[in-house]
Design an enzyme around this catalytic site. Structure first.
Site, PDB file in Angstrom:
ATOM      1  N   HIS A  89       3.768  -1.093   3.705  1.00 59.68           N
ATOM      2  CA  HIS A  89       3.161   0.212   3.455  1.00 59.68           C
ATOM      3  C   HIS A  89       4.296   1.194   3.160  1.00 59.68           C
ATOM      4  CE1 HIS A  89       0.010   3.260   3.754  1.00 59.68           C
ATOM      5  NE2 HIS A  89       0.790   3.988   4.519  1.00 59.68           N
ATOM      6  N   SER A 125       0.874  -1.172   0.000  1.00 59.22           N
ATOM      7  CA  SER A 125       0.000   0.000   0.000  1.00 59.22           C
ATOM      8  C   SER A 125       0.910   1.221   0.000  1.00 59.22           C
ATOM      9  CB  SER A 125      -0.930  -0.014   1.215  1.00 59.22           C
ATOM     10  OG  SER A 125      -0.182  -0.177   2.402  1.00 59.22           O
ATOM     11  N   GLU A 184       1.400   5.614   0.647  1.00 59.78           N
ATOM     12  CA  GLU A 184       0.879   6.834   1.268  1.00 59.78           C
ATOM     13  C   GLU A 184       1.321   8.063   0.487  1.00 59.78           C
ATOM     14  OE1 GLU A 184       0.802   7.312   5.632  1.00 59.78           O
ATOM     15  OE2 GLU A 184       2.056   9.086   5.267  1.00 59.78           O
ATOM     16  N   ASP A 240      -1.600  15.411  15.800  1.00 60.52           N
ATOM     17  CA  ASP A 240      -0.618  16.129  16.609  1.00 60.52           C
ATOM     18  C   ASP A 240      -1.300  17.225  17.420  1.00 60.52           C
ATOM     19  OD1 ASP A 240       1.400  14.598  15.539  1.00 60.52           O
ATOM     20  OD2 ASP A 240       1.643  15.937  13.814  1.00 60.52           O
ATOM     21  N   PHE A 298      12.897  14.311  10.549  1.00 54.71           N
ATOM     22  CA  PHE A 298      11.763  13.402  10.782  1.00 54.71           C
ATOM     23  C   PHE A 298      11.987  12.525  12.007  1.00 54.71           C
ATOM     24  CE2 PHE A 298       9.868  12.627   6.260  1.00 54.71           C
ATOM     25  CZ  PHE A 298       9.297  13.879   6.306  1.00 54.71           C
TER      26      PHE A 298
END
Length: 294
Positions: free
Chosen positions: A273, A26, A28, A120, A223
Protein backbone atom coordinates in the site's frame (compact mmCIF):
# COMPACT_ATOMS: atom_id res chain seq x y z
CA UNK A 1 31.51 -9.19 2.26
CA UNK A 2 31.54 -7.57 -1.19
CA UNK A 3 30.95 -10.75 -3.14
CA UNK A 4 28.19 -12.22 -0.97
CA UNK A 5 26.46 -8.86 -0.83
CA UNK A 6 26.51 -8.62 -4.61
CA UNK A 7 24.95 -12.07 -4.85
CA UNK A 8 22.25 -11.06 -2.38
CA UNK A 9 21.30 -8.03 -4.47
CA UNK A 10 21.37 -10.16 -7.61
CA UNK A 11 19.04 -12.73 -6.05
CA UNK A 12 16.64 -10.03 -4.79
CA UNK A 13 16.35 -8.61 -8.27
CA UNK A 14 15.98 -12.03 -9.84
CA UNK A 15 13.29 -13.20 -7.42
CA UNK A 16 11.42 -9.97 -8.05
CA UNK A 17 11.44 -10.39 -11.81
CA UNK A 18 10.23 -13.97 -11.48
CA UNK A 19 7.24 -13.51 -9.20
CA UNK A 20 5.98 -10.08 -10.12
CA UNK A 21 2.80 -11.69 -11.46
CA UNK A 22 1.42 -12.19 -7.95
CA UNK A 23 2.07 -8.68 -6.66
CA UNK A 24 -0.81 -6.33 -5.94
CA UNK A 25 -0.62 -2.67 -5.04
CA UNK A 26 -2.98 -0.06 -3.62
CA UNK A 27 -2.57 3.71 -3.36
CA UNK A 28 -3.59 6.34 -0.84
CA UNK A 29 -4.52 9.92 -1.74
CA UNK A 30 -5.80 12.86 0.27
CA UNK A 31 -8.52 15.33 -0.78
CA UNK A 32 -7.11 18.55 -2.27
CA UNK A 33 -7.63 21.88 -0.51
CA UNK A 34 -6.59 24.17 -3.36
CA UNK A 35 -7.06 24.27 -7.16
CA UNK A 36 -3.33 23.47 -7.65
CA UNK A 37 -3.56 20.44 -5.36
CA UNK A 38 -6.66 19.35 -7.21
CA UNK A 39 -4.78 19.35 -10.52
CA UNK A 40 -1.89 17.46 -8.94
CA UNK A 41 -4.27 14.87 -7.49
CA UNK A 42 -6.12 14.12 -10.73
CA UNK A 43 -2.85 14.02 -12.70
CA UNK A 44 -1.55 11.47 -10.20
CA UNK A 45 -4.71 9.37 -10.33
CA UNK A 46 -4.59 9.39 -14.13
CA UNK A 47 -0.94 8.39 -14.12
CA UNK A 48 -1.39 5.57 -11.59
CA UNK A 49 -4.78 4.22 -12.75
CA UNK A 50 -3.33 2.12 -15.62
CA UNK A 51 -1.35 0.11 -13.02
CA UNK A 52 -4.71 -1.40 -11.98
CA UNK A 53 -4.33 -1.15 -8.19
CA UNK A 54 -6.59 -3.42 -6.13
CA UNK A 55 -8.09 -0.22 -4.65
CA UNK A 56 -7.28 3.43 -3.98
CA UNK A 57 -8.08 5.00 -0.61
CA UNK A 58 -8.86 8.63 0.12
CA UNK A 59 -8.11 10.03 3.57
CA UNK A 60 -9.79 12.74 5.52
CA UNK A 61 -8.92 14.74 8.61
CA UNK A 62 -11.30 15.28 11.50
CA UNK A 63 -14.43 17.29 10.78
CA UNK A 64 -17.24 16.84 8.29
CA UNK A 65 -15.99 19.52 5.86
CA UNK A 66 -13.12 17.35 4.73
CA UNK A 67 -15.36 14.30 4.83
CA UNK A 68 -17.49 15.90 2.11
CA UNK A 69 -14.35 16.60 0.09
CA UNK A 70 -13.33 12.98 0.53
CA UNK A 71 -16.74 11.86 -0.67
CA UNK A 72 -16.50 14.12 -3.75
CA UNK A 73 -13.11 12.66 -4.69
CA UNK A 74 -14.44 9.11 -4.15
CA UNK A 75 -17.50 9.75 -6.33
CA UNK A 76 -15.41 11.25 -9.10
CA UNK A 77 -12.93 8.34 -9.02
CA UNK A 78 -15.88 5.96 -9.32
CA UNK A 79 -17.50 7.93 -12.10
CA UNK A 80 -14.46 8.78 -14.23
CA UNK A 81 -12.13 5.82 -13.72
CA UNK A 82 -12.32 2.04 -13.46
CA UNK A 83 -10.72 2.11 -9.99
CA UNK A 84 -12.18 0.76 -6.76
CA UNK A 85 -12.35 3.75 -4.42
CA UNK A 86 -12.17 3.31 -0.65
CA UNK A 87 -12.94 6.27 1.61
CA UNK A 88 -11.37 6.57 5.04
CA UNK A 89 -13.99 6.78 7.76
CA UNK A 90 -13.36 7.68 11.38
CA UNK A 91 -15.76 7.40 14.30
CA UNK A 92 -14.70 10.01 16.84
CA UNK A 93 -16.40 12.96 15.17
CA UNK A 94 -19.76 11.35 14.43
CA UNK A 95 -22.45 9.56 16.43
CA UNK A 96 -23.70 6.06 15.60
CA UNK A 97 -26.82 7.24 13.72
CA UNK A 98 -24.74 9.59 11.59
CA UNK A 99 -22.23 6.84 10.85
CA UNK A 100 -25.00 4.44 9.82
CA UNK A 101 -26.32 7.17 7.50
CA UNK A 102 -22.85 7.78 5.99
CA UNK A 103 -22.38 4.02 5.50
CA UNK A 104 -25.76 3.65 3.77
CA UNK A 105 -25.02 6.65 1.61
CA UNK A 106 -21.65 5.18 0.60
CA UNK A 107 -23.20 1.78 -0.14
CA UNK A 108 -25.93 3.36 -2.28
CA UNK A 109 -23.37 5.36 -4.24
CA UNK A 110 -21.54 2.13 -5.07
CA UNK A 111 -18.77 2.20 -2.46
CA UNK A 112 -17.97 -1.32 -1.26
CA UNK A 113 -14.59 -0.85 0.40
CA UNK A 114 -13.98 1.33 3.46
CA UNK A 115 -10.85 2.04 5.50
CA UNK A 116 -12.18 2.11 9.08
CA UNK A 117 -10.24 4.09 11.67
CA UNK A 118 -10.85 5.53 15.09
CA UNK A 119 -9.40 8.91 14.13
CA UNK A 120 -7.31 11.43 16.02
CA UNK A 121 -8.71 12.71 19.30
CA UNK A 122 -9.15 16.48 19.30
CA UNK A 123 -8.32 16.40 22.99
CA UNK A 124 -6.17 13.53 24.20
CA UNK A 125 -7.50 13.63 27.78
CA UNK A 126 -10.94 12.53 26.61
CA UNK A 127 -11.80 8.87 26.21
CA UNK A 128 -13.33 8.10 22.79
CA UNK A 129 -16.87 6.74 22.90
CA UNK A 130 -16.15 4.46 19.94
CA UNK A 131 -13.11 2.56 18.71
CA UNK A 132 -12.22 1.26 15.26
CA UNK A 133 -13.47 -2.22 16.22
CA UNK A 134 -16.90 -0.69 16.99
CA UNK A 135 -16.88 1.09 13.64
CA UNK A 136 -16.05 -2.16 11.81
CA UNK A 137 -18.96 -3.85 13.59
CA UNK A 138 -21.30 -0.99 12.73
CA UNK A 139 -20.29 -1.02 9.05
CA UNK A 140 -20.76 -4.78 8.80
CA UNK A 141 -24.22 -4.40 10.35
CA UNK A 142 -25.19 -1.94 7.58
CA UNK A 143 -23.87 -3.96 4.64
CA UNK A 144 -21.16 -6.45 3.74
CA UNK A 145 -18.43 -3.88 3.19
CA UNK A 146 -14.87 -4.90 2.38
CA UNK A 147 -13.04 -3.32 5.32
CA UNK A 148 -9.40 -2.36 5.83
CA UNK A 149 -8.11 -1.27 9.24
CA UNK A 150 -4.85 0.22 10.45
CA UNK A 151 -1.98 -1.73 12.04
CA UNK A 152 0.98 -0.26 13.88
CA UNK A 153 4.14 -2.40 13.64
CA UNK A 154 5.92 -0.10 16.10
CA UNK A 155 2.86 0.42 18.30
CA UNK A 156 0.13 3.05 18.27
CA UNK A 157 1.41 6.24 19.94
CA UNK A 158 -1.35 5.97 22.56
CA UNK A 159 -1.03 2.25 23.30
CA UNK A 160 0.34 1.54 26.81
CA UNK A 161 2.30 -1.48 25.46
CA UNK A 162 2.74 -3.52 22.26
CA UNK A 163 0.56 -6.40 23.48
CA UNK A 164 -2.38 -4.06 24.13
CA UNK A 165 -2.01 -2.73 20.59
CA UNK A 166 -1.87 -6.22 19.11
CA UNK A 167 -5.03 -7.34 20.92
CA UNK A 168 -6.74 -4.20 19.70
CA UNK A 169 -5.92 -5.21 16.12
CA UNK A 170 -7.24 -8.69 16.88
CA UNK A 171 -10.54 -7.15 18.03
CA UNK A 172 -10.81 -5.21 14.77
CA UNK A 173 -10.28 -8.42 12.78
CA UNK A 174 -12.78 -10.34 14.90
CA UNK A 175 -15.31 -7.55 14.30
CA UNK A 176 -15.02 -8.29 10.59
CA UNK A 177 -12.03 -6.45 9.10
CA UNK A 178 -10.78 -8.09 5.89
CA UNK A 179 -7.20 -6.85 6.02
CA UNK A 180 -4.90 -4.50 7.91
CA UNK A 181 -2.73 -1.82 6.34
CA UNK A 182 0.35 -0.90 8.32
CA UNK A 183 1.53 2.52 9.35
CA UNK A 184 4.61 3.40 7.26
CA UNK A 185 7.95 2.14 8.61
CA UNK A 186 11.59 2.09 7.58
CA UNK A 187 12.86 -0.57 9.91
CA UNK A 188 11.92 -3.72 7.98
CA UNK A 189 12.67 -5.97 10.94
CA UNK A 190 9.99 -4.25 12.99
CA UNK A 191 7.36 -5.06 10.35
CA UNK A 192 8.47 -8.70 10.01
CA UNK A 193 8.51 -9.21 13.79
CA UNK A 194 5.07 -7.62 14.03
CA UNK A 195 3.72 -9.91 11.31
CA UNK A 196 4.99 -12.94 13.25
CA UNK A 197 3.40 -11.67 16.46
CA UNK A 198 0.08 -11.22 14.64
CA UNK A 199 0.14 -14.90 13.71
CA UNK A 200 0.89 -15.97 17.29
CA UNK A 201 -2.23 -14.19 18.66
CA UNK A 202 -4.41 -15.66 15.90
CA UNK A 203 -4.76 -12.66 13.56
CA UNK A 204 -5.40 -14.38 10.27
CA UNK A 205 -5.77 -11.50 7.83
CA UNK A 206 -3.01 -10.07 5.71
CA UNK A 207 -0.96 -7.22 7.17
CA UNK A 208 -0.22 -5.10 4.11
CA UNK A 209 2.89 -2.96 4.55
CA UNK A 210 2.35 0.76 4.08
CA UNK A 211 5.18 2.23 2.03
CA UNK A 212 6.01 5.94 2.19
CA UNK A 213 8.47 7.07 -0.49
CA UNK A 214 10.24 10.01 1.14
CA UNK A 215 11.24 13.04 -0.90
CA UNK A 216 11.20 15.52 1.94
CA UNK A 217 13.21 14.42 4.96
CA UNK A 218 12.18 17.39 7.12
CA UNK A 219 8.54 16.49 6.65
CA UNK A 220 9.31 12.85 7.43
CA UNK A 221 10.87 13.83 10.77
CA UNK A 222 7.65 15.62 11.66
CA UNK A 223 5.47 12.66 10.56
CA UNK A 224 7.63 10.13 12.38
CA UNK A 225 7.57 12.16 15.58
CA UNK A 226 3.77 12.27 15.52
CA UNK A 227 3.35 8.61 14.69
CA UNK A 228 5.97 6.88 16.81
CA UNK A 229 7.86 5.59 13.76
CA UNK A 230 11.52 4.75 14.23
CA UNK A 231 13.78 6.44 11.68
CA UNK A 232 16.97 4.34 11.35
CA UNK A 233 20.21 6.25 11.93
CA UNK A 234 21.40 5.71 8.34
CA UNK A 235 18.41 7.58 6.94
CA UNK A 236 19.16 11.22 7.80
CA UNK A 237 22.68 10.72 6.40
CA UNK A 238 21.15 9.79 3.03
CA UNK A 239 19.34 13.14 2.82
CA UNK A 240 22.17 15.26 4.21
CA UNK A 241 23.00 18.34 2.15
CA UNK A 242 20.01 17.88 -0.16
CA UNK A 243 17.71 20.56 1.25
CA UNK A 244 17.85 22.51 -2.01
CA UNK A 245 18.21 19.57 -4.37
CA UNK A 246 14.83 18.03 -4.97
CA UNK A 247 15.92 15.88 -7.90
CA UNK A 248 18.51 14.00 -5.86
CA UNK A 249 16.15 13.75 -2.89
CA UNK A 250 13.63 12.00 -5.09
CA UNK A 251 16.19 9.53 -6.40
CA UNK A 252 17.31 8.78 -2.85
CA UNK A 253 13.70 8.34 -1.71
CA UNK A 254 12.84 6.06 -4.60
CA UNK A 255 15.94 3.98 -3.97
CA UNK A 256 15.16 3.50 -0.25
CA UNK A 257 11.57 2.48 -1.01
CA UNK A 258 12.62 0.10 -3.79
CA UNK A 259 15.08 -1.69 -1.50
CA UNK A 260 12.35 -1.96 1.12
CA UNK A 261 9.90 -3.44 -1.32
CA UNK A 262 12.45 -5.95 -2.65
CA UNK A 263 13.34 -7.24 0.81
CA UNK A 264 9.68 -7.45 1.87
CA UNK A 265 8.84 -9.27 -1.31
CA UNK A 266 11.57 -11.80 -0.67
CA UNK A 267 9.95 -12.31 2.77
CA UNK A 268 6.71 -13.31 1.06
CA UNK A 269 4.88 -9.97 0.93
CA UNK A 270 2.63 -9.84 -2.14
CA UNK A 271 0.58 -6.71 -1.43
CA UNK A 272 1.87 -3.18 -0.93
CA UNK A 273 0.00 0.00 0.00
CA UNK A 274 1.65 3.25 -1.12
CA UNK A 275 1.18 6.55 0.68
CA UNK A 276 1.49 8.64 -2.48
CA UNK A 277 1.07 12.09 -0.87
CA UNK A 278 -0.84 12.79 -4.12
CA UNK A 279 2.30 12.53 -6.24
CA UNK A 280 2.66 9.83 -8.80
CA UNK A 281 6.28 9.78 -10.01
CA UNK A 282 7.96 7.88 -7.19
CA UNK A 283 5.16 5.40 -6.67
CA UNK A 284 4.97 4.78 -10.41
CA UNK A 285 8.71 4.10 -10.62
CA UNK A 286 8.63 1.72 -7.63
CA UNK A 287 5.65 -0.16 -9.09
CA UNK A 288 7.51 -0.45 -12.38
CA UNK A 289 10.43 -2.17 -10.60
CA UNK A 290 7.91 -4.47 -8.93
CA UNK A 291 6.79 -5.51 -12.39
CA UNK A 292 3.47 -3.66 -12.11
CA UNK A 293 2.97 -2.11 -15.52
CA UNK A 294 0.08 -0.81 -17.64
Amino acid sequence: MGYSHAREVESLNRSLSEISKDIQVSFEFFPPNSPEMETTLWNSIERLAPLKPSFVSVTYGAGSGTRDRTHDVIKRIQKDTALIAAPHLTCIDAGKEELVQIAKDYWQSGVRHIVALRGDLPNSSEKPSMYASDLVELLKSVADFDISVAAYPEGHPEAPNPQFDLLNLKRKVESGANRAISQFFFDIESYLRFRDRCVTVGIDVEIIPGILPVTNYKMLERFAGLTNVHVPSWMPKMYEGLDDDETTRRLVGANIAMEQVKVLNKEGVKNFHFYTLNRAELTYAICHTLGIRP
